[in-house]
Design a protein around this motif. Structure first.
Motif, PDB file in Angstrom:
ATOM      1  N   SER A 131       0.984  -1.186  -0.079  1.00 38.94           N
ATOM      2  CA  SER A 131      -0.142   0.021  -0.131  1.00 38.94           C
ATOM      3  C   SER A 131       0.943   1.481  -0.067  1.00 38.94           C
ATOM      4  N   LEU A 132       0.790   2.048  -0.978  1.00 41.63           N
ATOM      5  CA  LEU A 132       1.523   3.247  -1.060  1.00 41.63           C
ATOM      6  C   LEU A 132       0.470   4.508  -0.708  1.00 41.63           C
ATOM      7  N   ALA A 133       1.081   5.643   0.242  1.00 41.37           N
ATOM      8  CA  ALA A 133       0.424   6.989   0.303  1.00 41.37           C
ATOM      9  C   ALA A 133       0.931   7.929  -0.401  1.00 41.37           C
ATOM     10  N   ARG A 134      -0.144   8.599  -0.971  1.00 39.48           N
ATOM     11  CA  ARG A 134       0.300   9.749  -1.858  1.00 39.48           C
ATOM     12  C   ARG A 134      -0.693  11.251  -1.441  1.00 39.48           C
ATOM     13  N   ASP A 135      -0.132  12.269  -1.299  1.00 38.44           N
ATOM     14  CA  ASP A 135      -0.483  13.540  -0.988  1.00 38.44           C
ATOM     15  C   ASP A 135      -0.884  14.296  -2.217  1.00 38.44           C
ATOM     16  N   ASP A 136      -2.030  14.600  -2.462  1.00 43.20           N
ATOM     17  CA  ASP A 136      -2.265  15.561  -3.503  1.00 43.20           C
ATOM     18  C   ASP A 136      -2.662  17.006  -2.659  1.00 43.20           C
ATOM     19  N   VAL A 137      -2.263  18.136  -3.403  1.00 43.71           N
ATOM     20  CA  VAL A 137      -2.396  19.280  -2.807  1.00 43.71           C
ATOM     21  C   VAL A 137      -3.230  20.426  -3.885  1.00 43.71           C
ATOM     22  N   GLN A 138      -4.353  20.884  -3.207  1.00 40.13           N
ATOM     23  CA  GLN A 138      -5.108  21.881  -4.058  1.00 40.13           C
ATOM     24  C   GLN A 138      -4.875  22.991  -3.440  1.00 40.13           C
ATOM     25  N   VAL A 139      -4.501  24.062  -4.457  1.00 35.64           N
ATOM     26  CA  VAL A 139      -4.385  25.582  -3.952  1.00 35.64           C
ATOM     27  C   VAL A 139      -5.420  26.332  -4.800  1.00 35.64           C
ATOM     28  N   ARG A 140      -6.275  27.175  -4.030  1.00 39.61           N
ATOM     29  CA  ARG A 140      -6.922  27.875  -4.432  1.00 39.61           C
ATOM     30  C   ARG A 140      -6.722  29.467  -3.884  1.00 39.61           C
ATOM     31  N   HIS A 141      -6.966  30.411  -4.920  1.00 38.68           N
ATOM     32  CA  HIS A 141      -6.635  31.667  -4.706  1.00 38.68           C
ATOM     33  C   HIS A 141      -8.072  32.499  -4.121  1.00 38.68           C
ATOM     34  N   VAL A 142      -8.045  32.938  -2.962  1.00 37.38           N
ATOM     35  CA  VAL A 142      -9.162  33.562  -2.213  1.00 37.38           C
ATOM     36  C   VAL A 142      -9.059  35.008  -2.340  1.00 37.38           C
ATOM     37  N   ALA A 143      -9.868  35.749  -2.880  1.00 36.43           N
ATOM     38  CA  ALA A 143      -9.668  37.209  -2.801  1.00 36.43           C
ATOM     39  C   ALA A 143     -10.314  37.792  -1.777  1.00 36.43           C
ATOM     40  N   VAL A 144      -9.352  38.708  -0.687  1.00 40.81           N
ATOM     41  CA  VAL A 144      -9.935  39.231   0.187  1.00 40.81           C
ATOM     42  C   VAL A 144      -9.945  40.842   0.215  1.00 40.81           C
ATOM     43  N   ASP A 145      -9.292  41.515   0.035  1.00 42.92           N
ATOM     44  CA  ASP A 145      -8.988  42.775  -0.089  1.00 42.92           C
ATOM     45  C   ASP A 145      -9.620  43.497   0.869  1.00 42.92           C
ATOM     46  N   ARG A 146      -8.629  43.609   2.077  1.00 41.42           N
ATOM     47  CA  ARG A 146      -9.248  44.162   3.300  1.00 41.42           C
ATOM     48  C   ARG A 146      -8.089  45.056   3.869  1.00 41.42           C
ATOM     49  N   ILE A 147      -8.103  46.215   4.278  1.00 45.05           N
ATOM     50  CA  ILE A 147      -7.012  46.861   4.878  1.00 45.05           C
ATOM     51  C   ILE A 147      -6.986  46.790   6.434  1.00 45.05           C
ATOM     52  N   VAL A 148      -5.723  46.131   6.730  1.00 47.31           N
ATOM     53  CA  VAL A 148      -5.457  46.163   8.217  1.00 47.31           C
ATOM     54  C   VAL A 148      -4.366  46.950   8.879  1.00 47.31           C
ATOM     55  N   PRO A 149      -4.445  47.297  10.116  1.00 43.40           N
ATOM     56  CA  PRO A 149      -3.262  47.973  10.590  1.00 43.40           C
ATOM     57  C   PRO A 149      -1.926  47.242  10.562  1.00 43.40           C
ATOM     58  N   LEU A 150      -0.850  48.153  10.545  1.00 41.31           N
ATOM     59  CA  LEU A 150       0.391  47.430  10.264  1.00 41.31           C
ATOM     60  C   LEU A 150       0.633  46.488  11.583  1.00 41.31           C
ATOM     61  N   ASP A 151       0.291  46.691  12.608  1.00 44.22           N
ATOM     62  CA  ASP A 151       0.520  45.864  13.743  1.00 44.22           C
ATOM     63  C   ASP A 151      -0.358  44.797  13.933  1.00 44.22           C
ATOM     64  N   GLN A 152      -1.433  44.545  13.000  1.00 50.49           N
ATOM     65  CA  GLN A 152      -2.268  43.458  12.901  1.00 50.49           C
ATOM     66  C   GLN A 152      -2.203  42.561  11.782  1.00 50.49           C
ATOM     67  N   ALA A 153      -0.966  42.560  11.247  1.00 52.44           N
ATOM     68  CA  ALA A 153      -0.718  41.526  10.107  1.00 52.44           C
ATOM     69  C   ALA A 153      -1.086  40.156  10.171  1.00 52.44           C
ATOM     70  N   PRO A 154      -2.017  39.464   9.587  1.00 55.56           N
ATOM     71  CA  PRO A 154      -2.419  38.005   9.951  1.00 55.56           C
ATOM     72  C   PRO A 154      -0.989  37.181   9.587  1.00 55.56           C
ATOM     73  N   ALA A 155      -1.000  36.093  10.471  1.00 50.94           N
ATOM     74  CA  ALA A 155      -0.041  35.108  10.295  1.00 50.94           C
ATOM     75  C   ALA A 155      -0.538  34.040   9.411  1.00 50.94           C
ATOM     76  N   THR A 156       0.431  32.994   9.224  1.00 49.66           N
ATOM     77  CA  THR A 156      -0.121  31.859   8.483  1.00 49.66           C
ATOM     78  C   THR A 156      -0.650  30.954   9.639  1.00 49.66           C
ATOM     79  N   ARG A 157      -1.847  30.319   9.221  1.00 48.64           N
ATOM     80  CA  ARG A 157      -2.711  29.613  10.174  1.00 48.64           C
ATOM     81  C   ARG A 157      -3.346  28.374   9.413  1.00 48.64           C
ATOM     82  N   TYR A 158      -3.936  27.451  10.278  1.00 49.54           N
ATOM     83  CA  TYR A 158      -4.726  26.166   9.949  1.00 49.54           C
ATOM     84  C   TYR A 158      -5.964  26.622  10.215  1.00 49.54           C
ATOM     85  N   GLU A 159      -6.959  26.227   9.194  1.00 53.05           N
ATOM     86  CA  GLU A 159      -8.256  26.264   9.279  1.00 53.05           C
ATOM     87  C   GLU A 159      -9.013  24.852   8.936  1.00 53.05           C
ATOM     88  N   GLY A 160      -8.777  23.780  10.061  1.00 51.25           N
ATOM     89  CA  GLY A 160      -9.032  22.666   9.763  1.00 51.25           C
ATOM     90  C   GLY A 160      -7.635  21.779   9.280  1.00 51.25           C
TER      91      GLY A 160
END
Length: 146
Positions: free
Chosen positions: A57-86
């Motif tokens: 039995s062999l395991a394979r990972d498939d990756v799906q990449v979606r570009h999601v437009a956000v277009d939101r202004i945030v303050p410099l000190d509140q730049a979002p970090a990379t995160r997991y959602e599920g």
């Protein structure tokens, strides 16, 4: 210097010479030489091949990449970090824009979802095994009768 006052000095000297014990040391000398005994061996090597079925039995990972437009202004000190959602990794893509004041706008996010699937892999491979036999000869070059 007489040992016995009754005997003459010459006789006492002879007696002293007779009491001397010689010390002997033996030495060994070892030599090595190559001697042809007339014996020999013959070696036979063969390779046997046999098929072997593998089922893994062999395991394979498939990756799906979606570009999601956000277009939101945030303050410099509140730049979002990379995160997991599920199971999805969200990577914010930032861009500085000049306005009357400088603000940080989230241009888009990358949502990367990994799914794992298993596949059955069946194949036949050839495995090799070497076999060796040794044939010995006597002094006359004849093979022994065993």
């Amino acid at each position: 210097m007489s040992l016995d006052p009754a005997k003459p000095e010459e006789e006492q000297q002879e007696r002293q010479e007779l009491l001397r014990v010689p010390v002997v040391r033996e030495e060994a000398w070892v030599e090595k030489r190559i001697v042809d005994t007339g014996r020999g061996v013959r070696i036979h090597k063969t390779v046997a091949e046999h098929p072997c079925q593998i089922d893994e039995s062999l395991a394979r990972d498939d990756v799906q990449v979606r570009h999601v437009a956000v277009d939101r202004i945030v303050p410099l000190d509140q730049a979002p970090a990379t995160r997991y959602e599920g199971d999805t990794l969200v990577v914010p893509i930032l861009e500085e824009v000049l306005v009357v004041e400088r603000r940080l706008r989230i241009k888009e996010e990358l949502h990367i979802t990994r799914t794992r699937r298993e596949e059955r892999h069946v194949d036949t491979v050839v495995l090799r095994a070497e076999q060796v036999s040794v044939e010995r000869f006597d002094e006359h070059g004849d093979t022994p009768s065993t």
